[in-house]
Write an enzyme that holds these catalytic residues in place. Structure first.
Site, PDB file in Angstrom:
ATOM      1  N   LEU A  79      12.017 -17.541   5.630  1.00  0.00           N
ATOM      2  CA  LEU A  79      11.117 -18.674   4.926  1.00  0.00           C
ATOM      3  C   LEU A  79       9.578 -18.115   4.314  1.00  0.00           C
ATOM      4  CD1 LEU A  79      13.039 -22.114   6.514  1.00  0.00           C
ATOM      5  CD2 LEU A  79      13.778 -19.690   5.476  1.00  0.00           C
ATOM      6  N   GLN A  80       8.807 -17.311   5.386  1.00  0.00           N
ATOM      7  CA  GLN A  80       7.342 -17.724   5.118  1.00  0.00           C
ATOM      8  C   GLN A  80       7.370 -17.047   3.467  1.00  0.00           C
ATOM      9  OE1 GLN A  80       5.137 -16.610   8.768  1.00  0.00           O
ATOM     10  NE2 GLN A  80       7.422 -16.360   9.508  1.00  0.00           N
ATOM     11  N   ARG A  81       8.447 -15.690   3.025  1.00  0.00           N
ATOM     12  CA  ARG A  81       8.123 -14.922   1.601  1.00  0.00           C
ATOM     13  C   ARG A  81       8.633 -15.613   0.851  1.00  0.00           C
ATOM     14  NH1 ARG A  81      10.560  -8.876   4.618  1.00  0.00           N
ATOM     15  NH2 ARG A  81      12.748  -9.834   3.785  1.00  0.00           N
TER      16      ARG A  81
ATOM     17  N   THR B   6       2.158  -8.337  -1.508  1.00  0.00           N
ATOM     18  CA  THR B   6       2.135  -8.870  -0.285  1.00  0.00           C
ATOM     19  C   THR B   6       1.969  -9.668   0.618  1.00  0.00           C
ATOM     20  OG1 THR B   6       1.606  -7.293   2.058  1.00  0.00           O
ATOM     21  CG2 THR B   6       0.011  -7.482   0.115  1.00  0.00           C
ATOM     22  N   ILE B   7       2.798 -10.515   1.318  1.00  0.00           N
ATOM     23  CA  ILE B   7       2.254 -11.901   1.847  1.00  0.00           C
ATOM     24  C   ILE B   7       0.913 -11.682   2.760  1.00  0.00           C
ATOM     25  CG2 ILE B   7       4.344 -13.072   1.340  1.00  0.00           C
ATOM     26  CD1 ILE B   7       5.275 -12.024   4.722  1.00  0.00           C
ATOM     27  N   ASP B   8       1.074  -9.838   3.174  1.00  0.00           N
ATOM     28  CA  ASP B   8      -0.157  -9.647   4.292  1.00  0.00           C
ATOM     29  C   ASP B   8      -1.522  -9.657   4.185  1.00  0.00           C
ATOM     30  OD1 ASP B   8       2.008  -9.594   6.141  1.00  0.00           O
ATOM     31  OD2 ASP B   8       2.177  -7.537   5.478  1.00  0.00           O
TER      32      ASP B   8
ATOM     33  N   ASN C 236       0.500  -1.552  -0.276  1.00  0.00           N
ATOM     34  CA  ASN C 236      -0.247   0.307  -0.341  1.00  0.00           C
ATOM     35  C   ASN C 236       0.501   1.107   0.171  1.00  0.00           C
ATOM     36  OD1 ASN C 236       0.583  -0.036   2.469  1.00  0.00           O
ATOM     37  ND2 ASN C 236      -1.072   0.586   3.514  1.00  0.00           N
TER      38      ASN C 236
ATOM     39  N   GLY D 130       3.167 -11.688  10.143  1.00  0.00           N
ATOM     40  CA  GLY D 130       2.006 -10.286  10.297  1.00  0.00           C
ATOM     41  C   GLY D 130       2.200  -8.931  11.702  1.00  0.00           C
TER      42      GLY D 130
ATOM     43  N   GLU E 196       3.715 -13.008  15.587  1.00  0.00           N
ATOM     44  CA  GLU E 196       4.638 -12.048  15.498  1.00  0.00           C
ATOM     45  C   GLU E 196       3.445 -10.806  16.028  1.00  0.00           C
ATOM     46  OE1 GLU E 196       7.603 -10.251  12.935  1.00  0.00           O
ATOM     47  OE2 GLU E 196       5.525  -9.610  11.271  1.00  0.00           O
TER      48      GLU E 196
END
Lengths: 410, 410
Positions: free
Chosen positions: A306-308, A136-138, A108, A181, A237
């Site tokens: 690693l998540q992203r 965005t992974i969010d 954004n 997140g 997190e």
């Protein structure tokens, strides 16, 4: 007269499919006739200002297909958040290079930068069309049903939790997994997607949108452990306490901890990251006493970057395809001169998973973000509902096939 | 007379393919005629002593194939290390259930338990054949060329580092990744397997076998950062200092830190885990000053349990097939009454990757472990050699396909 040029850039935290969108743009430009040079800006707006471009028109399909499968920003990313003077420099660079199309892949904040540059151009009667390509992974962009990058990160989290749950069944104990997140709980919510058998974990899920006290957290863990002899906890997190800051946001456990730790003059913990997991594990070890006085086996992992960025076949193929599609669509939209600025937003059909895109003003997307909807959070605030599973599973596509010997008892 | 029975158990830390070996045994027993019931012991030796068995003969192929793909021990695992009295109880349970074959999937400690039980049986003139089926992500069993479980963990680590390296190229900074392996550096060494382009990370690799001082570590990081403007470090959780303990082992950074922290009466860090990464990141932030006084961007991740339990297509298919094969081979060997006790050890042909198995006494495998060979560590002690890549890559099988826009400049 030569055809006008385009700039493409990537911005913000990387994802596993941000290069799919880049490749979507490159391939669509290669097949179109309204754009001259396609200039890739190295490290986003910074590359634009410094004139650090790489010409992408001639890239081979072999290279593009490999780049598309590669996580993180192939052009390089940036955390720069341009102010008015910076935007002015971007505009100057565009004029100098006869850039009339700006494709910006990002979240954004990146979208807002693009919008401001377009306003500058308009004020100067300079013809510029600006396209925000979401990533965005969010998964927290308004208007967008979901954003490229989320599906793959969600698949990673769901898969990781599945594996860790089998690990925990195998050697029972209490396990805390900290998931990315800071503000939105979408990714943490994805931890439930791989549940298959009765009593599969995660047994407790905490998202930033549902604050929890230390007492409630400990009581929840204690109850699960007493019932099952083990407990897998998925925690964001951005785990929060039921207390608001001046801006009206929930205060996070990490912020509270940081304040305490500063008082202890001990500042070497990364509290939003590993420190939170260690803190929660320590809290359980010191404050919960299991029946029989047996020592609790408590561990924590923080899934981290690693998540992203985990590459290969762990990526969601739905997410990869959609990442490519929004890039191509942006170039399609750019053929329409009436489209001055906007974000390519995916929309979902009613009743089935069918995705179309709309072109919405960047104003509708920028700055403010979206939270996990209340109907996705259980009443108790420590679990995720079936409504979320129905929402997220089509984006994740598929999860690893598993089996349990408990089926033998049937 | 009914046929004698067999027990199978799983022990120690889970891996992604430990169930492949279980399924290999079950399928081979289903196809053989010398074994009656195949009893799966729940949670290893604990299940044997408690008579907690699950009969596996009738498991369907559909279920077995799904279990084989599922990480962690489907029968449940245990950390119990039986003493003489415990072994006596195991033996009693075997007599009671007419168990004449014992298949035990585990590391070197598990192997030794099996061996002791076999000795007890021999002393009591009870006919018992004992088969150790190897598994360990640490890859540190003597005699064995490599062990099932390592290939998949190595593939996870190599893939994760590849992704994180692209992430780091994208947003440059200093990144520390802490990898499992308290004593042996095989898994940390696997971090180099995905390197493809010049200056790809990891730029520094530290294994327990090559101790490093704080000064050397900082100087190494500083040199890489000055050259590349970024630095990806792969470090084993067993990172050591050049100082030996009473047993002649290198002292670890975690042990040194724990001692210091105990003095500070601050004991809530998991030092072998996340604490080490946080400590190293903090060390760099506080002790290195980059040119121009710009603040360093330093992060750390600890890969944690995901290394041994991440499911799905991230698993090495070579490793999965070999895990299945050693299970089947154990049952084949059990048809030979002369084979009283032994470990199924994979051997590699000279010059090409072709695996055969030998049956070696458990004495050759148990207790002592294997280190990373000196020829796998660079002279400087901060990198891994091509010899290791040649050793490990066939076990990992394949890695994600990637591409970089740097190819465009060629």
């Amino acid at each position: 007269m030569s055809k006008p040029n385009a700039v493409i850039g990537q911005s913000g935290g990387p994802t596993s499919v941000i290069n799919q969108s880049l490749v979507g743009v490159v391939q669509a430009v290669q097949q179109s006739s309204h754009i001259g040079k396609l200039l890739g800006a190295r490290h986003g707006v910074r590359g634009i200002v410094n004139g650090d471009f790489i010409e992408l028109n001639g890239a081979s399909q072999d290279l593009l297909e490999r780049v598309a499968q590669t996580p993180a920003a192939a052009l390089g990313s940036t955390r720069d958040k341009p102010d008015a003077a910076y935007c002015e420099k971007i505009f100057e660079s565009f004029k100098k290079n006869d850039v009339r199309f700006f494709f910006y892949i990002g979240g954004n904040d990146s979208a807002d930068t693009a919008r401001i540059v377009q306003e500058l151009a308009a004020a100067n009667k300079y013809d510029l069309q600006v396209f925000h390509i979401p990533k965005t992974i969010d998964n927290d962009l308004r208007v967008h049903d979901h954003t490229p990058g989320f599906g793959s990160a969600a698949k990673f989290v769901a898969s990781a939790i599945m594996g860790d749950d089998y690990d925990n069944k195998s050697l029972p104990g209490i396990k805390i997994d900290v998931i990315m997140g800071r503000h939105a709980g979408f990714l943490t919510a994805a931890s439930v997607l791989g549940r298959k058998y009765e009593n599969d974990g995660p047994h407790l899920v905490y998202v930033p949108e549902a604050p929890v006290t230390e007492e409630k957290f400990l009581a929840d863990v204690d109850a699960v452990y007493k019932r099952l002899g083990r407990c897998l906890v998925a925690v964001s997190e951005g785990l929060s306490v039921p207390e608001k800051d001046k801006k009206g946001h929930w205060v996070t456990w990490a912020e509270k901890l940081a304040a305490n730790i500063e008082r202890d003059s001990h500042g070497n913990l990364n509290l939003a990251g590993t420190g939170l997991g260690d803190h929660l594990a320590n809290l359980i070890t010191t404050k919960l006493t299991p029946a029989g006085g047996k020592k609790l086996r408590v561990r924590s992992d923080t899934f981290g970057y690693l998540q992203r960025s985990f590459p290969g076949l762990a990526v969601s193929s739905v997410d990869a395809a959609e990442g490519r599609m929004v890039g191509k669509t942006a170039v399609e939209y750019s053929k329409d001169e009436a489209k001055r600025e906007g974000s390519i937003a995916m929309q979902r059909a009613q009743g089935k998973y069918e995705i179309t895109t709309i072109f919405t003003s960047i104003k509708n997307v920028a700055r403010e973000t979206k939270d996990l909807a209340p109907e996705y959070i259980s009443k108790d605030g420590n679990d995720i509902t079936k409504a979320f599973v129905d929402y997220a599973m089509p984006i994740v596509g598929s999860l690893p096939v598993v089996g349990s010997l408990s089926e033998l008892k049937k």
